[in-house]
Design a protein around this motif. Structure first.
Motif, PDB file in Angstrom:
ATOM      1  N   ASP A   1       0.827  -1.206   0.000  1.00 13.94           N
ATOM      2  CA  ASP A   1       0.000   0.000   0.000  1.00 13.94           C
ATOM      3  C   ASP A   1       0.868   1.266   0.000  1.00 13.94           C
ATOM      4  O   ASP A   1       0.467   2.291  -0.553  1.00 13.94           O
ATOM      5  CB  ASP A   1      -0.940  -0.013   1.213  1.00 13.94           C
ATOM      6  N   TYR A   2       2.039   1.176   0.602  1.00 16.95           N
ATOM      7  CA  TYR A   2       2.955   2.313   0.551  1.00 16.95           C
ATOM      8  C   TYR A   2       3.322   2.613  -0.916  1.00 16.95           C
ATOM      9  O   TYR A   2       3.254   3.762  -1.358  1.00 16.95           O
ATOM     10  CB  TYR A   2       4.222   2.026   1.370  1.00 16.95           C
ATOM     11  N   VAL A   3       3.692   1.585  -1.634  1.00 17.58           N
ATOM     12  CA  VAL A   3       4.038   1.786  -3.053  1.00 17.58           C
ATOM     13  C   VAL A   3       2.800   2.239  -3.833  1.00 17.58           C
ATOM     14  O   VAL A   3       2.889   3.087  -4.731  1.00 17.58           O
ATOM     15  CB  VAL A   3       4.633   0.503  -3.666  1.00 17.58           C
ATOM     16  N   PHE A   4       1.660   1.682  -3.463  1.00 15.30           N
ATOM     17  CA  PHE A   4       0.408   2.143  -4.072  1.00 15.30           C
ATOM     18  C   PHE A   4       0.247   3.648  -3.896  1.00 15.30           C
ATOM     19  O   PHE A   4      -0.095   4.370  -4.843  1.00 15.30           O
ATOM     20  CB  PHE A   4      -0.779   1.404  -3.434  1.00 15.30           C
ATOM     21  N   LEU A   5       0.507   4.133  -2.689  1.00 10.61           N
ATOM     22  CA  LEU A   5       0.307   5.567  -2.418  1.00 10.61           C
ATOM     23  C   LEU A   5       1.296   6.435  -3.191  1.00 10.61           C
ATOM     24  O   LEU A   5       0.973   7.558  -3.582  1.00 10.61           O
ATOM     25  CB  LEU A   5       0.395   5.845  -0.915  1.00 10.61           C
ATOM     26  N   VAL A   6       2.497   5.918  -3.420  1.00  8.76           N
ATOM     27  CA  VAL A   6       3.450   6.645  -4.271  1.00  8.76           C
ATOM     28  C   VAL A   6       2.813   6.886  -5.637  1.00  8.76           C
ATOM     29  O   VAL A   6       2.809   8.015  -6.148  1.00  8.76           O
ATOM     30  CB  VAL A   6       4.765   5.848  -4.428  1.00  8.76           C
ATOM     31  N   HIS A   7       2.238   5.846  -6.205  1.00 11.10           N
ATOM     32  CA  HIS A   7       1.630   5.999  -7.528  1.00 11.10           C
ATOM     33  C   HIS A   7       0.307   6.760  -7.461  1.00 11.10           C
ATOM     34  O   HIS A   7      -0.076   7.450  -8.411  1.00 11.10           O
ATOM     35  CB  HIS A   7       1.452   4.627  -8.194  1.00 11.10           C
ATOM     36  N   PHE A   8      -0.385   6.635  -6.334  1.00 13.83           N
ATOM     37  CA  PHE A   8      -1.616   7.407  -6.159  1.00 13.83           C
ATOM     38  C   PHE A   8      -1.288   8.904  -6.109  1.00 13.83           C
ATOM     39  O   PHE A   8      -2.014   9.726  -6.682  1.00 13.83           O
ATOM     40  CB  PHE A   8      -2.310   6.956  -4.866  1.00 13.83           C
TER      41      PHE A   8
ATOM     42  N   THR B   1      -2.582   0.549  -9.981  1.00 15.36           N
ATOM     43  CA  THR B   1      -2.007   1.896 -10.059  1.00 15.36           C
ATOM     44  C   THR B   1      -1.809   2.348 -11.498  1.00 15.36           C
ATOM     45  O   THR B   1      -2.092   3.497 -11.839  1.00 15.36           O
ATOM     46  CB  THR B   1      -0.657   1.975  -9.320  1.00 15.36           C
ATOM     47  N   ARG B   2      -1.345   1.439 -12.359  1.00 14.77           N
ATOM     48  CA  ARG B   2      -1.088   1.846 -13.730  1.00 14.77           C
ATOM     49  C   ARG B   2      -2.389   2.010 -14.509  1.00 14.77           C
ATOM     50  O   ARG B   2      -2.446   2.806 -15.452  1.00 14.77           O
ATOM     51  CB  ARG B   2      -0.141   0.862 -14.412  1.00 14.77           C
ATOM     52  N   TYR B   3      -3.419   1.248 -14.120  1.00 13.26           N
ATOM     53  CA  TYR B   3      -4.732   1.463 -14.729  1.00 13.26           C
ATOM     54  C   TYR B   3      -5.217   2.891 -14.450  1.00 13.26           C
ATOM     55  O   TYR B   3      -5.751   3.563 -15.344  1.00 13.26           O
ATOM     56  CB  TYR B   3      -5.740   0.445 -14.166  1.00 13.26           C
ATOM     57  N   VAL B   4      -5.015   3.345 -13.235  1.00 16.23           N
ATOM     58  CA  VAL B   4      -5.426   4.703 -12.869  1.00 16.23           C
ATOM     59  C   VAL B   4      -4.620   5.735 -13.653  1.00 16.23           C
ATOM     60  O   VAL B   4      -5.180   6.678 -14.230  1.00 16.23           O
ATOM     61  CB  VAL B   4      -5.272   4.931 -11.345  1.00 16.23           C
ATOM     62  N   MET B   5      -3.303   5.560 -13.699  1.00 14.79           N
ATOM     63  CA  MET B   5      -2.462   6.504 -14.448  1.00 14.79           C
ATOM     64  C   MET B   5      -2.907   6.570 -15.909  1.00 14.79           C
ATOM     65  O   MET B   5      -3.033   7.641 -16.489  1.00 14.79           O
ATOM     66  CB  MET B   5      -0.985   6.074 -14.408  1.00 14.79           C
ATOM     67  N   ASP B   6      -3.141   5.416 -16.494  1.00 13.21           N
ATOM     68  CA  ASP B   6      -3.494   5.386 -17.913  1.00 13.21           C
ATOM     69  C   ASP B   6      -4.886   5.958 -18.157  1.00 13.21           C
ATOM     70  O   ASP B   6      -5.152   6.500 -19.238  1.00 13.21           O
ATOM     71  CB  ASP B   6      -3.398   3.960 -18.460  1.00 13.21           C
ATOM     72  N   ALA B   7      -5.769   5.841 -17.175  1.00 10.51           N
ATOM     73  CA  ALA B   7      -7.079   6.499 -17.309  1.00 10.51           C
ATOM     74  C   ALA B   7      -6.870   7.995 -17.526  1.00 10.51           C
ATOM     75  O   ALA B   7      -7.589   8.627 -18.307  1.00 10.51           O
ATOM     76  CB  ALA B   7      -7.934   6.244 -16.071  1.00 10.51           C
ATOM     77  N   GLY B   8      -5.883   8.549 -16.860  1.00  6.93           N
ATOM     78  CA  GLY B   8      -5.581   9.969 -17.027  1.00  6.93           C
ATOM     79  C   GLY B   8      -4.931  10.283 -18.359  1.00  6.93           C
ATOM     80  O   GLY B   8      -5.256  11.279 -19.006  1.00  6.93           O
ATOM     81  N   LEU B   9      -4.009   9.452 -18.788  1.00  5.17           N
ATOM     82  CA  LEU B   9      -3.347   9.691 -20.072  1.00  5.17           C
ATOM     83  C   LEU B   9      -4.329   9.497 -21.225  1.00  5.17           C
ATOM     84  O   LEU B   9      -4.319  10.244 -22.197  1.00  5.17           O
ATOM     85  CB  LEU B   9      -2.154   8.739 -20.232  1.00  5.17           C
ATOM     86  N   HIS B  10      -5.179   8.503 -21.094  1.00  4.28           N
ATOM     87  CA  HIS B  10      -6.129   8.180 -22.160  1.00  4.28           C
ATOM     88  C   HIS B  10      -7.263   9.195 -22.262  1.00  4.28           C
ATOM     89  O   HIS B  10      -7.634   9.608 -23.346  1.00  4.28           O
ATOM     90  CB  HIS B  10      -6.700   6.780 -21.930  1.00  4.28           C
ATOM     91  N   GLY B  11      -7.826   9.569 -21.145  1.00  5.91           N
ATOM     92  CA  GLY B  11      -9.018  10.396 -21.170  1.00  5.91           C
ATOM     93  C   GLY B  11      -8.804  11.791 -20.616  1.00  5.91           C
ATOM     94  O   GLY B  11      -7.721  12.357 -20.732  1.00  5.91           O
ATOM     95  N   ASP B  12      -9.851  12.330 -20.003  1.00  6.32           N
ATOM     96  CA  ASP B  12      -9.745  13.661 -19.419  1.00  6.32           C
ATOM     97  C   ASP B  12      -9.816  13.574 -17.892  1.00  6.32           C
ATOM     98  O   ASP B  12      -9.700  12.488 -17.309  1.00  6.32           O
ATOM     99  CB  ASP B  12     -10.796  14.602 -20.018  1.00  6.32           C
TER     100      ASP B  12
END
Lengths: 228, 228, 228, 228
Positions: free
Chosen positions: D50-57, D119-130
């Motif tokens: 979860d610590y690493v999760f929060l880094v990516h969050f 985490t990468r799904y969330v990041m890519d949601a941002g790169l892909h969409g708005d």
């Protein structure tokens, strides 16, 4: 290479940047802030554009958090976003409010082309490259304003009406933040390029990023003067 | 370090990757393609997921065009996007159509977590780092499938029902494209890290990208088997 | 609203754009291409900058592949990247080669600020928003050059030395590609905003993107003229 | 639709998410925190991940600053990055330190595939969409932990050893931050989709983002349990 309170990397980039650095940090706009001769209309035009600039600068420092490799890099960049959004922009908001321009108007101001060129160049440096490419594009604004603030604090005309602006950049908060950024930048360079970074194949392209951002600073001052 | 037809950079990454490379390229799923023992249901499950994988792989190669430094890099990456969208995916579409699954269904398939993990890890490698970070994450799929295709073409059971799949990766089109990619990659490494790239401070992190993507390939095969 | 061969969305944006669209598509630079009065030095200055523009335009269309929602969007955008890299840029390379400027020189040309402003504005539209935000910033160049090509093919002086340039944009290849892009754009708008897109809360901001990109086209022509 | 202290948008997404929301917020891992039966090894395994999760969050919330349309959105997202980096992660650092795991070890932990996927799904949601695509992927973690914190504060066994964890999410700081995020999210939805957002063509895809992120939360708890 002249040493700099902002670290080795900046000192190297500034030294290699040549006359453009002087063109930027001693621009007629800056001298007008120093001796007080800058027309108020120019200053307000600049300040409105600079507010929008800072919005995108905060976006660029946020992109740096996205691109950070270490917790140190993340913390310094996140702290810079906070400083920009909650502190540096406050000067603009207060000064513009005193001139009858509210923050919603600032946020919605139509950007001058020089403003678009500079801010989007920085953003794209981050999308195109890595953390260092973004830092090279961010550095001239950060450290150049630091240098200008320090110099003008010592040499400005006692009665210049631009004392508040000067204080924003010479004060301990801004200077301390830039020292922190400069030290982080040195570590970021070592982390990626090792102990002899100027021998890296990437160095000339990082220098080119710094040089272009410096030229875009000069164009930004020109835009400020022209707005008068 | 074993030499590779796909260039020096890949050969170095593969050599340093250790047993994970063997785990990936000689996985039970691969052996099942080779000797024909892979259950059809596993293959179809894999193929549907792999179609969605290729959609995101095409996105990742497009991001590589965004991040390219040279015209050479742009052209090779743009060509790879074209090859993926217009050629490699055609195998999936045809094979799945024969099994009653149309392309709209493929495109809308719910992604397995292993699929999400792999594809989004690659995309984020590009957003987080530079062109090389993205290439290190893309390399295991490109060159590993090339190696598998070559080996299975020479050793597969004559009556394996997976001959079309094998042909897709052993044929001259795919092999030639991967040789082109590998040569471009070598130039891209020299462009950024110089002539002794393994001495770069960045090298261990690039290797870690390659290693993780290789582990994600293993997990992808596991997902394929599990789907049976 | 005047109908357009490039679809409904473009027709709406163009109609709402006002005089800026005329300023762009009937700019003195364009008229100089038409009647042949444009100084050769201006044309070459423009062509060098436009080559670098197309490099970034290809990057922006690649970013559109990253941001696509449907296979249709992916294929059209990937095809546009291919057309840019392998066809439209060829005109620039050939014409500049005849003037003694090779492609490496083109690729390394120092960008004019107007060029930086335009290309990076487009890239950032994609990073900031979604597929439609990017399309709104890409549309003025695509369809405006299509309109200019068609008009100049019909009205240009028989002896204008800029016939090759005109042919690049009036030919069936370019026109057909833009019709395909315009139809895809209409579907992309319906996909995200439904059947009454102009009632969407987002519409004014999409229009503002289109308007700004149109103004940046005008600035690009100005830069071309100034370079003489 | 059950109302929520975190606003209308979240309430709609949660209601439409179906059983997956219950699977997530009442997972066996959560119940183990509540009654104290969760093995310490599972908890520590989870906490490191979860610590690493929060880094990516924190990276994802920084990407939200990049993608914000309004000053309000920028400020809330920048504030969330600060809260994550400087507050929420402190619990992890302290608890892990007490177990002999220092922060450098946490930062360098090898990510579980479920962690990468999420985490990468969330990041890519941002790169892909708005901005909204990114918010839909961020929402389940933010508000789900808020709900879990509130429920466990009221119902946990008096002697559960996980009281510090519960307090992190039920305390006024976290709850107040999530109310602020939820209100900003409602404004962000209105800003882009108008007053009847569920009638927007985009709504089903935003819901699908929320649903997938919720399923990835379930997988994250599974990963925590499995680590025992």
């Amino acid at each position: 290479m002249t040493a700099s309170v902002y670290g080795h990397t900046f000192a190297r980039w500034r030294a290699a940047c040549g006359g453009a650095w002087q063109d930027y940090t001693h621009h007629a706009f800056v001298e007008g802030l120093r001796d007080g001769s800058l027309p108020r209309a120019s200053f307000l035009h600049y300040l409105v554009q600079d507010y929008v600039f800072l919005v995108h600068f905060a976006r660029a420092w946020s992109l740096a958090v996205v691109k950070a490799d270490t917790l140190d890099e993340m913390k310094v960049c996140a702290g810079t976003v906070d400083a920009l959004v909650n502190h540096e922009m406050a000067l603009h908001v207060q000064t513009c409010a005193a001139a009858g321009i509210d923050e919603a108007t600032l946020f919605a101001a139509t950007e001058a082309f020089e403003n678009i060129a500079y801010t989007r160049y920085v953003m794209d440096a981050g999308l195109h490259g890595d953390f260092l490419d973004l830092m090279a594009a961010l550095a001239p604004c950060c450290f150049g304003y630091g240098e200008i603030g320090t110099r003008l604090a010592a040499t400005a005309a006692p009665d210049t009406p631009y004392r508040d602006w000067i204080n924003t950049y010479c004060d301990d908060g801004y200077q301390g933040a830039m020292v922190t950024v400069g030290q982080m930048l040195d570590r970021a360079v070592t982390h990626r390029l090792g102990d002899a970074p100027t021998t890296s194949a990437r160095w000339p392209r990082l220098q080119a990023r710094f040089d272009m951002a410096t030229r875009l600073e000069v164009a930004f001052w020109e835009m400020g003067l022209r707005g008068a």
